[in-house]
Design an enzyme around this catalytic site. Sequence first.
Site, PDB file in Angstrom:
ATOM      1  N   GLY A 118      -6.838   8.693  -4.981  1.00  0.00           N
ATOM      2  CA  GLY A 118      -7.870   9.401  -4.233  1.00  0.00           C
ATOM      3  C   GLY A 118      -7.304  10.051  -2.994  1.00  0.00           C
ATOM      4  N   GLY A 130      -9.652  12.279   4.401  1.00  0.00           N
ATOM      5  CA  GLY A 130      -9.124  12.799   5.659  1.00  0.00           C
ATOM      6  C   GLY A 130      -8.058  11.911   6.256  1.00  0.00           C
ATOM      7  N   GLY A 183      -5.413  10.673   4.479  1.00  0.00           N
ATOM      8  CA  GLY A 183      -4.262  10.646   3.607  1.00  0.00           C
ATOM      9  C   GLY A 183      -4.598  10.405   2.149  1.00  0.00           C
ATOM     10  CB  VAL A 201      -5.110   5.902  -1.941  1.00  0.00           C
ATOM     11  CG1 VAL A 201      -4.803   4.485  -2.426  1.00  0.00           C
ATOM     12  CG2 VAL A 201      -5.748   5.851  -0.564  1.00  0.00           C
ATOM     13  CG  ASP A 249     -15.609   3.924   7.554  1.00  0.00           C
ATOM     14  OD1 ASP A 249     -16.768   4.366   7.510  1.00  0.00           O
ATOM     15  OD2 ASP A 249     -14.659   4.452   6.959  1.00  0.00           O
TER      16      ASP A 249
END
Length: 710
Positions: free
Chosen positions: A413, A416, A418, A420, A534
């Site tokens: 994936g 914003g 970076g 993975v 988050d």
Amino acid sequence: MLLPFLLFFLLCNSLAPVNSLNAEGLALLSLKQSLQDPEASLSNWNYSDDNPCSWNGITCKDLRVVSVSVPKRKLYGFLPSALGTLSQLRHVNFRNNKLSGRLPAELFGALGLQSLVLYGNSLSGSIPNEIGKLRYLQTLDLSQNLFNGPLPAAITQCKRLRTLVLRQNNFTGSLSDKFGSNLLSLEKLDLSYNNFSGSIPSDMGNLSSLQGTVDLSHNHFNGSIPASLGNLPEKVYIDLTYNNLSGPIPQNGALMNRGPTAFIGNPGLCGPPLKDPCSSEVSGASSPTSLPYLPDNSAPRGTDNGSGKDGRTNGLSKSAVIAIVVGDVIGICVLGLLFSYCYSRICASNQEKDENGYGFGKERKGRKECLCFRKDESETLSENVEQHDLVPLDPQVAFDLDELLKASAFVLGKSGIGIVYKVVLEDGLTLAVRRLGEGGSQRFKEFQTEVEAIGKLRHPNIVTLRAYYWSVDEKLLIYDYIANGSLATAIHGKPGLVSFTPISWSVRLRIMKGIAKGLVYLHEFSPKKYVHGDVKPSNILLGHNMEPHISDFGLGRLANIAGGSPTLQSNRVAAEQPPERQKNLSTEGASNLLGNGYQAPEALKVLKPSQKWDVYSYGVILLEMITGKLPIIQVGNSEMDLVQWIQLCIEEKKPLSDVLDPYLAEDADREEEIIAVLKIAIACVHNSPEKRPTMRHVYDALDRSSISSD
């Protein structure tokens, strides 16, 4: 007549399995036949299969072989030429076996070959000139073998080559004159422990992508050290030990400020940092030109202590000495006053700011750090980031940077913060690697402190950070790989896929309790009583048994330190987008872009996250798991968030069936449990932070409601 026909029929049937195997499988079976396999690593390489894609060590794409990787299996034998017939072959890895014989020139008929890793065998002979055909070759590691002969000039045609490791062989001859002009992508170069001779190519200084150590040691290179080597990146360590180099050591760029250990074993070298002065320096010591400059270049005249007869002075007058002493005293006093002012104003201010969490003063082991005369960040970085190596955060980490970089990687994936990757090492270990990006503010010490604190967190419901890598241009975080994707996908399915297996209420309950356990650990039992900040379904990963693992903890801060974009900031930007850009979002898109759906109302006013933020986010997740709806709901021509929608349903006294996820219809008999969880969720999303429960109370409430996690 019947008997011959019957024999022919039986013979055809016995050969049928051979005919069923495709050509690539037959080519690989010729490899198996050329090897002795004491550990039976190739036991499932059989004629009876249609293709070799399920065989040990074989990776296919679209039923074509792209990788042959059988490392550390004690294989004896040689490599057959048939390997070159695998037209889509990209990777070959037989490291640490016992292969012998020569490299077949036909192997380089696989023109798409990207990596050839054969180190730790007993292969011999020269490298065929056909290697120049491999225009996509990136990694060539032939170290610890018995190769001999010169390195073919054709290798300079492999312009995408990034890793060239030929250590511990018997290569001879000189390097091509175009070595440094053509191989501009080289990042790693190790030619040590061979018999290379001739001069070091002067264009080797063009290899601006090199990293780590450039190892030319233990060879027979002769002549002088090209001054152009100083043009290599300054952080590159150049090892020239034990050659036949001679002349002065150039004092420029990457060759400066190196200790003598980089040059020992070359009797002909002279000049700093060696103790052997060059001959011109020795002769110059007694020559007139070595005297301090005088107008007539003659020795000073006059022998008395004050003034000679010729009117010249041999020393300073008494008044001059007094003036110098007075000036020194005044200068010291001024510096003292300046330091005192700096300490009282700037450091005190920093200490005050530290209490608010945004100053430059730092507490380090009970001692305050005053940065009034702070070193430049790039200078600080150069002191700390010399090795560019993987830093393990767990004693069980058994892989190194080379293994990580050589592994197969697949993009999982992008966001914003970076990309993975799913990374599969050669021994089968699977990891998740997040690349934070390039450049940015180079605050290495701050990053190191933060990442090592995160690496100490250990809980079954929190993804474990195993290691990290930092360089000026690259930052990597290495985690455990969690197999079953995200909770967002488990609830809503994957965009574009028709098939979808919904999760049952009992599984959802297990997931709810697991997330609560992880957050209780972060809030109450972690060293600093952390806040995640988050929490959302895309950051909840599911293991083999659908157990939840909270991911991306501390990621926003790490990305900010490393120069990326913090999650919360990106979410706020997304929240400001016009509604037309927020329509028709995919599951992951809604989860990532519309982060405000999970953020507490006060998040837009208060910059510093609190534990009550996490409680609110957790409440939204509970609502999402009960209703099966996204955090932003389309109601007619307008949008509202899930919390507003559920409150509206309560005000209108709608039945539970109108609220419940349709996939949970079969669990209608567990209405009491569902309502209990719904009440907990509503308490978590209270508009006032003070009136929300703590995660400890939430977890206890789940238990008191007799909710089982079995």
